[in-house]
Design an enzyme around this catalytic site. Structure first.
Site: not given
Ligand code: FBP
Length: 555
Positions: A81, A145, A176, A202-203, A205
Site C-alpha cells: 500500500g 502486492r 510482508d 514502509k506502512t 499502519d
Molecule cells: P501495507 O501493509 O502494504 O502498507 O498496506 C497498508 C494498507 O493501507 C492497509 O491499511 C489496508 O488494509 C490495505 O493497505 C488496503 O489494501 P489495498 O491498497 O490493496 O486496497
C-alpha cells in the site's frame, strides 16, 4: 506539465539529514555489533536462512569507507500500500548513489515486485526524481502486492537483476514485503550471487516497528490527515448536534492508527482491537459498550458523537477471529471449489461441515453483506482484506437494533441517526509531513550507505526519531532479527513479527485515562491540517504515539 503552487514549493524543500549521514559519504564507516537472534523460532529460522541468519546490528560512525565511491547499479521496488514519504526514500537513495559516484545508476521496477519478476523497469534520472521530491503517492514507479514466492519467480528475479548488472535491490515495503526481501537476500546468497538486498520500513499502519524500528514512514502523515478529517467531523457533529458518526480507520490488523487519532482528537469512543481480544469481548458486548455512551449522552440531550473503529477489529473479536481463521484454512485448500458455487446459501452449505459448529452458526447469523465480505479473496500474503469489510455499517446496524430494544425497556430516550465513513485512501498519498519527508529521505540515503558498504539482508533504520532530525541515528537491522514463524495460508511461514498495540504501553494507557470522560462529555479536539511551513512546534512534531513510546529518548 501543470503543477500546483504548493507542489512547486514542496519540490524546493530540502529534507533534513541526520548528522550521521551529512558528512562526506567516504567518511561514513560501518560499525558492527554482536551477532543477533530472531525474536522467536531461532532453530527453524536458522535452517531457513542458512546464509543470512544472525547478522550483527550496524550503525554508521565517522571513519573512512573506501568502498563507497564505486559506481553502483541499484534497482528499487515500491511494494504494498502507498505511504507518504516513499518518493523521498527513492530520492534519498538516488542522491546517495550519485554522491558516492556520479556514474552510479538507479532503476525503478514498475508496479511492485512484479516489475522485477517481469523485468519492467525505467532508469531514474535527475528530472524524474526532481519532479517527485517531497510529494505523496507511489506514482513515480507504481506499487503492487505480488509476492516473489515460486522457484520460477526467484529465478526470473535473479536473471533480470543480472541482465541489468545490478549490485543491489532495495525493497520499500511493510512486514510482508520485507519478509519477501529477506527471502530474496537469502536466495541470492544461497546461489552465490553477490546481488545485495536492502529493505526500508514502509506502512501507514504503523505495525512494522520494534526495539530498533521506531516507526514506519507514512504513519505520521496518514494519522495527521485522518485526525484533521475526524476533527472536522467532530466540529460538524458539535454544530448540527444530530448525527453519530461511525468512522472506520485503515490500519489492517493493528489499531495504531485509531489509537493515535483518538489521542489527537478525543472522540466519544475509540475501539482498540487488541483490547477487545484481551477482554474476550463478543460482538454484542462491543455494541453494548457503544450503546452505553449513546444512552448517557442522550440523557444530556447530546444525540451526537463520534466512534472510531480500527479496520481490523473483526479479526480480534474472538468468535470472529476463530471464524476467519477457519475460513482462511478452508479457503487455502477449497477456494476454487467454493468459487464455482454461484449461490451464497449453497456456499454456506458447502462451508458448514468444514467449519466448527460455533463458526457455522455465527457466519449464518451475520448480516448477509458482512458474511459475503468474509469470503472475499485473501491478498497474496494470505491476509483477509479488512479494508473491504464494512465493519462501520455492521456496528451501526447492530447499535440501531440494540438501541431499539433499550428504548422499549425505557432505558434510552434519545434519537439515533448514524452516518458511516471509512478513512483510508484519503491519507495514504498526502504530501508527506516534514517528519515523513525527512524520515523517508534518511532511510533511502541510509540504504545507499548499506549497499555501497557491501551489506545485504538488512533493513535501513533510523532511530531517536523524537529528537530533531539532525540528531536521528541511522543504521541497519538484520531482517532475520525481526522474524518468527506464523500460520499463513494454512501452514507455518517465516514472517517479520507485526507490532500490535501494546496494552501496557504509554500510548494506550494515556488514552485509557481520558476515554471514560470523553464517552459522556463532549471533549473533542480539532488538530487542524498538517503544517509544512512555520515554527517547529507546529510543523515538525512527531506523533503522540512516538513521543509517548520514546519520551526517554528526547534529548
Ligand atoms: P501495507 O501493509 O502494504 O502498507 O498496506 C497498508 C494498507 O493501507 C492497509 O491499511 C489496508 O488494509 C490495505 O493497505 C488496503 O489494501 P489495498 O491498497 O490493496 O486496497
Amino acid at each position: 506539465m501543470d503543477i500546483s503552487v504548493f507542489q512547486k514549493a514542496r519540490y524546493a524543500y530540502q529534507p533534513k539529514l541526520p548528522a550521521g549521514l551529512s558528512r562526506e559519504v567516504t567518511d561514513i564507516a560501518l560499525k558492527f555489533g554482536s551477532p543477533t537472534e530472531s525474536v522467536a523460532d531461532q532453530e527453524d529460522l536458522k535452517a531457513i536462512f542458512k546464509h543470512s541468519y544472525g547478522k550483527p546490528l550496524v550503525t554508521f560512525e565517522p571513519g573512512s569507507n573506501d568502498k563507497i565511491g564505486r559506481p553502483l547499479k541499484a534497482g528499487v521496488i515500491l511494494s504494498g500500500g502507498q505511504a507518504p514519504g516513499g518518493h523521498n526514500v527513492i530520492a534519498g537513495l538516488y542522491d546517495g548513489l550519485k554522491k558516492g559516484n556520479p556514474g552510479s545508476k538507479l532503476y525503478g521496477f514498475l508496479g511492485g515486485p512484479s516489475g522485477l519478476i517481469e523485468n519492467k523497469h525505467i532508469e531514474l534520472t535527475d528530472s524524474i526524481i526532481d519532479s517527485y521530491r517531497n510529494t505523496g503517492g507511489f506514482d513515480i514507479i507504481g506499487s503492487g502486492r505480488t509476492k516473489i514466492e515460486t522457484g520460477e519467480q526467484f529465478a526470473s528475479s535473479w536473471e533480470n537483476a543480472k541482465k541489468l548488472g545490478l549490485n543491489a535491490v532495495v525493497i520499500i515495503g511493510g512486514d510482508d514485503s520485507n519478509t519477501n526481501a529477506a527471502l530474496l537476500a537469502e536466495y541470492f546468497l544461497e546461489h552465490r550471487s553477490d546481488i545485495q538486498v536492502i529493505g526500508c520500513p514502509k506502512t501507514i499502519d504503523g505495525d512494522l516497528k520494534n526495539e530498533h524500528i521506531e516507526a514506519s514512514f507514512g504513519f505520521d502523515t496518514a494519522v495527521k490527515t485522518y485526525s484533521e478529517l475526524i476533527g472536522n467531523i467532530q466540529r460538524d457533529a458539535n454544530s448540527a448536534k444530530k448525527y453519530w458518526h461511525f468512522i472506520k480507520l485503515m490500519g489492517r490488523a493493528a489499531s495504531h492508527i485509531a489509537l493515535e487519532c483518538a489521542l489527537q482528537t478525543q472522540p466519544n469512543i475509540c475501539l482498540i482491537s487488541e483490547e477487545l481480544e484481551a477482554k474476550h469481548w463478543s460482538l454484542l458486548q462491543v455494541v453494548d459498550y457503544i450503546c452505553n455512551s449513546i444512552v448517557k449522552r442522550a440523557e444530556n440531550k447530546e444525540n451526537f458523537g463520534v466512534v472510531l473503529i480500527p479496520e481490523g477489529v473483526v479479526e480480534f473479536i474472538p468468535e470472529m477471529k476463530k471464524l476467519i481463521q477457519e475460513l482462511n484454512d478452508i479457503l487455502a485448500v477449497h477456494e476454487t471449489e467454493l468459487m464455482k458455487i454461484d449461490s451464497f446459501p449453497e456456499q454456506l452449505d458447502f462451508l458448514g461441515p468444514k467449519l466448527s459448529a460455533a463458526s457455522d452458526g455465527l457466519l449464518r447469523h451475520l448480516p448477509l453483506r458482512i458474511a459475503r465480505e468474509l469470503l472475499m479473496d485473501r491478498d497474496p500474503h494470505g491476509n483477509v482484506q479488512v479494508s473491504l469489510i464494512e465493519t462501520e455499517k455492521l456496528l451501526m446496524d447492530m447499535t440501531q437494533k440494540r438501541l431499539g430494544e433499550l428504548k422499549e425497556k425505557g432505558v434510552y430516550k434519545g434519537k439515533f441517526s448514524a452516518l458511516g465513513h471509512f478513512f483510508g485512501y484519503e491519507g495514504r498519498c498526502a504530501f508527506p509531513s516534514n517528519f515523513d519527508a525527512n524520515y523517508g529521505y534518511a532511510l533511502g540515503f541510509g540504504a545507499f550507505i548499506l549497499i555501497a558498504s557491501g551489506q545485504t539482508g538488512y533493513i535501513s533504520c533510523v532511530k531517536n526519531l523524537v529528537a530533531p532530525a539532525d540528531r536521528w541515528i541511522p543504521g541497519g537491522i538484520p531482517f532475520t532479527m525481526m522474524m518468527n514463524l506464523e500460520y499463513r495460508h494454512g501452514s507455518k511461514k517465516p514472517v517479520i513479527r507485526k507490532a500490535l498495540v501494546n496494552l501496557e504501553g504509554a500510548p494506550f494507557k494515556t488514552f485509557a485515562v481520558g476515554r471514560d470522560a470523553w464517552a459522556v462529555k463532549t471533549s473533542f479536539l480539532y488538530p487542524g491540517s498538517i503544517q509544512y511551513y512555520g515554527p517547529p512546534e507546529v510543523c515538525d512534531q512527531p506523533t503522540k504515539t512516538l513521543k509517548l513510546e520514546h519520551s526517554q529518548l528526547v534529548t
